[in-house]
Design an enzyme around this catalytic site. Sequence first.
Site, PDB file in Angstrom:
ATOM      1  N   LYS A 130      -3.065  16.312  -7.595  1.00  0.00           N
ATOM      2  CA  LYS A 130      -2.300  16.333  -8.844  1.00  0.00           C
ATOM      3  C   LYS A 130      -1.519  17.641  -8.983  1.00  0.00           C
ATOM      4  CE  LYS A 130      -3.502  12.206 -10.283  1.00  0.00           C
ATOM      5  NZ  LYS A 130      -2.541  11.102 -10.310  1.00  0.00           N
TER       6      LYS A 130
ATOM      7  N   ASN B 279       2.534   5.466  -9.921  1.00  0.00           N
ATOM      8  CA  ASN B 279       1.288   5.544 -10.682  1.00  0.00           C
ATOM      9  C   ASN B 279       0.025   5.432  -9.830  1.00  0.00           C
ATOM     10  OD1 ASN B 279      -0.524   4.930 -13.185  1.00  0.00           O
ATOM     11  ND2 ASN B 279      -0.769   3.161 -11.842  1.00  0.00           N
TER      12      ASN B 279
ATOM     13  N   TYR C 195      -8.803  15.468  -5.687  1.00  0.00           N
ATOM     14  CA  TYR C 195      -8.006  14.917  -6.794  1.00  0.00           C
ATOM     15  C   TYR C 195      -7.166  16.012  -7.455  1.00  0.00           C
ATOM     16  CZ  TYR C 195      -7.061  12.173 -11.050  1.00  0.00           C
ATOM     17  OH  TYR C 195      -6.451  11.501 -12.081  1.00  0.00           O
TER      18      TYR C 195
ATOM     19  N   ASP D 174       0.875  -1.167   0.000  1.00  0.00           N
ATOM     20  CA  ASP D 174       0.000   0.000   0.000  1.00  0.00           C
ATOM     21  C   ASP D 174       0.920   1.228   0.000  1.00  0.00           C
ATOM     22  OD1 ASP D 174      -1.502   2.183   0.785  1.00  0.00           O
ATOM     23  OD2 ASP D 174      -2.684   1.057   2.261  1.00  0.00           O
ATOM     24  N   VAL D 175       0.806   2.051  -1.046  1.00  0.00           N
ATOM     25  CA  VAL D 175       1.774   3.157  -1.181  1.00  0.00           C
ATOM     26  C   VAL D 175       1.642   4.211  -0.081  1.00  0.00           C
ATOM     27  CG1 VAL D 175       2.049   2.896  -3.678  1.00  0.00           C
ATOM     28  CG2 VAL D 175       0.301   4.475  -2.790  1.00  0.00           C
TER      29      VAL D 175
END
Length: 278
Positions: A180, A103, A176, A76-77
């Site tokens: 980003k 990613n 989101y 799990d990142v």
Amino acid sequence: MDDERAIALRLAFGLAGQVAIVTGATSGIGRASAIALGRAGATVIVDHLPGQEREAREVQAAIEAYGSTALAIVADVTDEGQVASMFEQTVARFGTVHVLVANAGVQDGARLQDMTLEQWRRVLDINLTGQFLCARAAAREFLRRGMQPSVSRALGKIVCMSSVHERIPWAFEANYAAAKGGVSLLMRTLAQELAPARIRVNAIAPGAIRTPINLGQRDSEAEIEALLRLIPYGRIGEPDDVANAVVWLASDLSDYATGATLFIDGGMALYPAFRGAG
Ligand code: BGC
């Protein structure tokens, strides 16, 4: 793909002998990137979450079909310990890491007045903090290993998966878009910081790519038409459109590129509403 083309790809991109970790590698852009890197000769770590074992095995098999090696690892990142363990397992098995494709990402939007703190934190954690944790682990490993001139001109390569929404504000997706936007400046800051060590850090900003993340935006003909109005090039992107750019950024063919963001979006970020208007 016939053998000759596969061999030509390997020679062109020279990823044979390089080890790549791809996070979120069981679906969409991550899956296509993992397979494309394998096709170009890299040994690929297929990072995934528990419960995605079947999909991970499929990606692994697709890579092995090109004669490359793949290993599926659960990490799990957002978890510092699990990220460290993924790098440790990779180094124990393959000696080092040369490429990170950061990613893994999710989308979980809502109107601002309805967005919970949990939703905000989860998206920031996976899409931004996850990239920080993986980039940090990658840089540590690149620096530990040192240059391998016969393998690559760079000490290491990091490819951050961003989005057109690092530039285009996106109503109802504040978490989101903020994540980003963060990826954009994280990437450029790391590129500036790590260039003297010959670590290249770049990003890709995909537009609307046919992946599970945006299935809900393609439910009806009307939705597809509305989406296509935002894409001057006139088609929805395919995961391979992005994966091809990942392979280029991972290879020495892009050796002088660092701190760059490739918009792979059919022109979505070109303000298409201004064609003949404004
Ligand atoms: C999002 C997709 C969306 C695309 C263009 C991507 O970053 O994940 O859901 O279709 O941007 O808006």
